[in-house]
Design a protein around this motif. Structure first.
Motif, PDB file in Angstrom:
ATOM      1  N   VAL A 164       0.565  -4.361  -5.840  1.00 36.83           N
ATOM      2  CA  VAL A 164       0.874  -3.008  -5.375  1.00 36.83           C
ATOM      3  C   VAL A 164      -0.322  -2.099  -5.630  1.00 36.83           C
ATOM      4  CG1 VAL A 164       2.367  -0.982  -5.626  1.00 36.83           C
ATOM      5  CG2 VAL A 164       3.345  -3.282  -5.809  1.00 36.83           C
ATOM      6  N   PHE A 165      -0.812  -1.456  -4.569  1.00 36.18           N
ATOM      7  CA  PHE A 165      -1.852  -0.434  -4.670  1.00 36.18           C
ATOM      8  C   PHE A 165      -1.230   0.931  -4.405  1.00 36.18           C
ATOM      9  CE2 PHE A 165      -4.754  -3.983  -3.803  1.00 36.18           C
ATOM     10  CZ  PHE A 165      -5.823  -3.687  -4.638  1.00 36.18           C
ATOM     11  N   LEU A 166      -1.507   1.888  -5.276  1.00 33.50           N
ATOM     12  CA  LEU A 166      -1.147   3.270  -5.017  1.00 33.50           C
ATOM     13  C   LEU A 166      -2.438   4.049  -4.775  1.00 33.50           C
ATOM     14  CD1 LEU A 166       1.581   5.464  -6.341  1.00 33.50           C
ATOM     15  CD2 LEU A 166      -0.730   6.332  -6.674  1.00 33.50           C
ATOM     16  N   VAL A 167      -2.582   4.611  -3.578  1.00 35.30           N
ATOM     17  CA  VAL A 167      -3.781   5.365  -3.213  1.00 35.30           C
ATOM     18  C   VAL A 167      -3.440   6.844  -3.362  1.00 35.30           C
ATOM     19  CG1 VAL A 167      -5.532   5.768  -1.465  1.00 35.30           C
ATOM     20  CG2 VAL A 167      -4.431   3.531  -1.636  1.00 35.30           C
ATOM     21  N   ASP A 168      -4.019   7.458  -4.382  1.00 33.41           N
ATOM     22  CA  ASP A 168      -3.644   8.806  -4.805  1.00 33.41           C
ATOM     23  C   ASP A 168      -4.670   9.839  -4.358  1.00 33.41           C
ATOM     24  OD1 ASP A 168      -2.033  10.672  -6.332  1.00 33.41           O
ATOM     25  OD2 ASP A 168      -3.717  10.722  -7.744  1.00 33.41           O
ATOM     26  N   SER A 169      -4.177  11.049  -4.117  1.00 32.48           N
ATOM     27  CA  SER A 169      -5.054  12.167  -3.740  1.00 32.48           C
ATOM     28  C   SER A 169      -5.090  13.203  -4.867  1.00 32.48           C
ATOM     29  CB  SER A 169      -4.575  12.805  -2.436  1.00 32.48           C
ATOM     30  OG  SER A 169      -4.637  11.881  -1.371  1.00 32.48           O
ATOM     31  N   GLN A 170      -5.567  12.777  -6.026  1.00 27.92           N
ATOM     32  CA  GLN A 170      -5.763  13.652  -7.178  1.00 27.92           C
ATOM     33  C   GLN A 170      -4.480  14.413  -7.547  1.00 27.92           C
ATOM     34  OE1 GLN A 170      -8.373  14.346  -4.354  1.00 27.92           O
ATOM     35  NE2 GLN A 170      -8.689  12.243  -5.067  1.00 27.92           N
ATOM     36  N   SER A 171      -3.425  13.662  -7.784  1.00 28.12           N
ATOM     37  CA  SER A 171      -2.144  14.260  -8.156  1.00 28.12           C
ATOM     38  C   SER A 171      -2.262  15.068  -9.436  1.00 28.12           C
ATOM     39  CB  SER A 171      -1.083  13.177  -8.337  1.00 28.12           C
ATOM     40  OG  SER A 171      -0.750  12.570  -7.116  1.00 28.12           O
ATOM     41  N   LYS A 172      -1.469  16.145  -9.513  1.00 26.82           N
ATOM     42  CA  LYS A 172      -1.458  17.013 -10.691  1.00 26.82           C
ATOM     43  C   LYS A 172      -0.264  16.732 -11.593  1.00 26.82           C
ATOM     44  CE  LYS A 172      -5.015  19.216  -9.040  1.00 26.82           C
ATOM     45  NZ  LYS A 172      -6.377  18.984  -9.598  1.00 26.82           N
ATOM     46  N   ASP A 173       0.655  15.889 -11.159  1.00 26.33           N
ATOM     47  CA  ASP A 173       1.831  15.582 -11.970  1.00 26.33           C
ATOM     48  C   ASP A 173       1.671  14.193 -12.605  1.00 26.33           C
ATOM     49  OD1 ASP A 173       2.170  13.866  -9.867  1.00 26.33           O
ATOM     50  OD2 ASP A 173       4.086  14.684  -9.184  1.00 26.33           O
ATOM     51  N   ARG A 174       2.763  13.503 -12.878  1.00 17.38           N
ATOM     52  CA  ARG A 174       2.724  12.231 -13.584  1.00 17.38           C
ATOM     53  C   ARG A 174       2.640  11.025 -12.633  1.00 17.38           C
ATOM     54  NH1 ARG A 174       7.284  11.102 -15.698  1.00 17.38           N
ATOM     55  NH2 ARG A 174       6.462   9.658 -17.261  1.00 17.38           N
ATOM     56  N   THR A 175       2.228  11.249 -11.400  1.00 17.84           N
ATOM     57  CA  THR A 175       2.169  10.159 -10.416  1.00 17.84           C
ATOM     58  C   THR A 175       1.376   8.966 -10.921  1.00 17.84           C
ATOM     59  OG1 THR A 175       2.500  11.573  -8.471  1.00 17.84           O
ATOM     60  CG2 THR A 175       1.251   9.524  -8.148  1.00 17.84           C
ATOM     61  N   VAL A 176       0.170   9.186 -11.391  1.00 14.84           N
ATOM     62  CA  VAL A 176      -0.696   8.094 -11.837  1.00 14.84           C
ATOM     63  C   VAL A 176      -0.091   7.384 -13.043  1.00 14.84           C
ATOM     64  CG1 VAL A 176      -2.949   7.512 -12.813  1.00 14.84           C
ATOM     65  CG2 VAL A 176      -2.786   9.115 -10.888  1.00 14.84           C
ATOM     66  N   LEU A 235       0.850  -1.184   0.000  1.00 17.29           N
ATOM     67  CA  LEU A 235       0.000   0.000   0.000  1.00 17.29           C
ATOM     68  C   LEU A 235       0.887   1.236   0.000  1.00 17.29           C
ATOM     69  CD1 LEU A 235      -2.565   1.713   0.422  1.00 17.29           C
ATOM     70  CD2 LEU A 235      -2.468   1.102   2.856  1.00 17.29           C
ATOM     71  N   ILE A 236       0.741   2.087  -1.034  1.00 22.04           N
ATOM     72  CA  ILE A 236       1.522   3.310  -1.152  1.00 22.04           C
ATOM     73  C   ILE A 236       0.576   4.514  -1.139  1.00 22.04           C
ATOM     74  CG2 ILE A 236       3.244   4.581  -2.482  1.00 22.04           C
ATOM     75  CD1 ILE A 236       3.827   2.036  -4.020  1.00 22.04           C
ATOM     76  N   PRO A 237       0.613   5.376  -0.130  1.00 20.88           N
ATOM     77  CA  PRO A 237      -0.136   6.631  -0.179  1.00 20.88           C
ATOM     78  C   PRO A 237       0.653   7.650  -0.992  1.00 20.88           C
ATOM     79  CG  PRO A 237       0.980   6.443   1.917  1.00 20.88           C
ATOM     80  CD  PRO A 237       1.298   5.173   1.161  1.00 20.88           C
ATOM     81  N   ALA A 238      -0.039   8.433  -1.835  1.00 24.72           N
ATOM     82  CA  ALA A 238       0.705   9.314  -2.737  1.00 24.72           C
ATOM     83  C   ALA A 238      -0.062  10.582  -3.060  1.00 24.72           C
ATOM     84  CB  ALA A 238       1.034   8.573  -4.037  1.00 24.72           C
ATOM     85  N   LYS A 239       0.707  11.621  -3.371  1.00 30.64           N
ATOM     86  CA  LYS A 239       0.188  12.850  -3.980  1.00 30.64           C
ATOM     87  C   LYS A 239       1.368  13.608  -4.571  1.00 30.64           C
ATOM     88  CE  LYS A 239      -2.540  17.026  -3.347  1.00 30.64           C
ATOM     89  NZ  LYS A 239      -3.372  17.854  -2.429  1.00 30.64           N
ATOM     90  N   ASN A 240       1.352  13.798  -5.885  1.00 25.31           N
ATOM     91  CA  ASN A 240       2.392  14.548  -6.595  1.00 25.31           C
ATOM     92  C   ASN A 240       3.794  14.029  -6.250  1.00 25.31           C
ATOM     93  OD1 ASN A 240       0.400  16.205  -7.735  1.00 25.31           O
ATOM     94  ND2 ASN A 240       0.480  17.630  -6.022  1.00 25.31           N
ATOM     95  N   GLU A 241       4.039  12.776  -6.567  1.00 25.90           N
ATOM     96  CA  GLU A 241       5.286  12.113  -6.190  1.00 25.90           C
ATOM     97  C   GLU A 241       6.065  11.594  -7.399  1.00 25.90           C
ATOM     98  OE1 GLU A 241       6.891  11.760  -3.481  1.00 25.90           O
ATOM     99  OE2 GLU A 241       5.518  12.115  -1.803  1.00 25.90           O
ATOM    100  N   GLU A 242       6.010  12.298  -8.516  1.00 26.96           N
ATOM    101  CA  GLU A 242       6.646  11.787  -9.730  1.00 26.96           C
ATOM    102  C   GLU A 242       8.170  11.642  -9.591  1.00 26.96           C
ATOM    103  OE1 GLU A 242       5.754  14.466 -12.899  1.00 26.96           O
ATOM    104  OE2 GLU A 242       7.001  16.101 -12.117  1.00 26.96           O
TER     105      GLU A 242
END
Length: 320
Positions: free
Chosen positions: A36-48, A13-20
């Motif tokens: 692997v799960f990435l739980v994102d908070s609406q990133s604005k960069d290339r995280t997703v 489990l990876i928590p993320a936001k704007n972590e490119e």
């Protein structure tokens, strides 16, 4: 579904936001994991985009401003196909030797979780001293049995939607793994300062809760003779309640008493930043107690007699 052969049967489990900047190294180190799960908070960069390119499953988390925050929400809602979950931040990596140890440890039927030790790197230097190593965190556990504690800070503004300094509460037996995980942020000092500005909001409320005794029943206990986290909580209560001149003493503790000077220039800079961080916490704690979390009173200061008859906790509740 079953785990993939040759993969370690662990869900990450990876928590993320704007972590490119951090994600490629993090995800590359997670290749042995079955899922692997990435739980994102609406990133604005290339995280997703980066996460999906490494085969991670991306889930969006929308914070309501109330409990649970990101990690607990994920533990409650994600369809993990493995019994064991490993929590990894974007600026962390799991070396091959730690994966080998994990693959053996999860076969132990007498354990429900494991503490992992972290090596923290700052300005290219392993911060080995100053109390930063060892740095034990309960990150590997059976996902149905562990949840992050609630320290009563989710409504504090500008702290983010993720559990950062909260620890996992796990009722079952736990152990310690020998090999270290790596903590190394590839972003710049601006990001470190921005992050700790948010953290100091969180810490100020935690300090206030310690002073008023709020939320103590929902947290890990303070115990001098307990595990590493319980001992840390014990000394933190002493620190919050009784220690004066905290910014100065934090530098002296880190840099001199705990030998932070042995880590060279990076150790000195890190110690100075920690002292600044402690000062920010103190100012925000004063703001919470005196002004209800605002820079100035909204209308006018309360009557001095009335203010003196109220406890700090009641003032905060009225202001909020």
């Amino acid at each position: 579904m079953t785990s993939t052969p040759s993969k370690v049967p662990v869900s990450v489990l990876i928590p993320a936001k704007n972590e490119e900047l951090n994600l490629p190294a993090c995800l590359a180190s997670l290749a042995p994991a079955d899922e692997v799960f990435l739980v994102d908070s609406q990133s604005k960069d290339r995280t997703v985009e980066i996460a999906e390119s490494y085969g991670a499953k991306v889930v969006q988390f929308h914070f309501s401003g109330r409990w649970p925050k990101k990690k607990n929400w994920a533990l409650e809602n994600l369809p993990f196909r493995n019994e064991w979950v490993l929590i990894v931040d974007c600026d962390e990596r799991i070396p091959p030797e730690l994966w080998a140890e994990i693959s053996i440890a999860i076969q132990n039927v007498d354990s429900d979780g494991y503490y992992l030790n972290r090596k923290v790197f700052f300005l290219g230097t392993w911060i080995r001293h100053g109390g930063k190593y060892p740095d034990w965190n309960l990150r590997l556990f059976k996902h149905k049995k562990g949840r992050y504690e609630n320290l009563g800070t989710e409504e504090v503004p500008n702290t983010g939607d993720n559990e950062v300094h909260e620890h996992v509460i796990l009722a079952g037996p736990v152990g310690n793994l020998k090999n270290d995980m790596i903590h190394e942020d590839f972003r710049d000092v601006y990001q470190w300062l921005e992050r700790h500005n948010r953290y100091s909001n969180w810490e100020a409320r935690v300090y206030l809760n310690v002073l008023t005794g709020e939320n103590a029943q929902d947290t890990i206990s303070a115990n001098l003779f307990g595990d590493a986290v319980e001992r840390k909580r014990f000394f933190k209560q002493i620190w919050v309640r009784w220690v004066p001149f905290k910014p100065t003493l934090r530098f002296i503790l880190f840099y001199i008493i705990q030998l932070g000077f042995l880590d060279g220039r990076a150790g000195y800079i890190y110690g100075r930043l920690l002292a600044q961080y402690e000062y920010q916490i103190g100012v925000k704690l004063y703001e919470l107690r005196r002004f209800g979390g605002r820079l100035n009173y909204e209308d006018k200061p309360p009557d001095s007699k009335q203010a003196s008859s109220q406890s700090p906790s009641s003032q905060v509740k009225i202001s909020s």
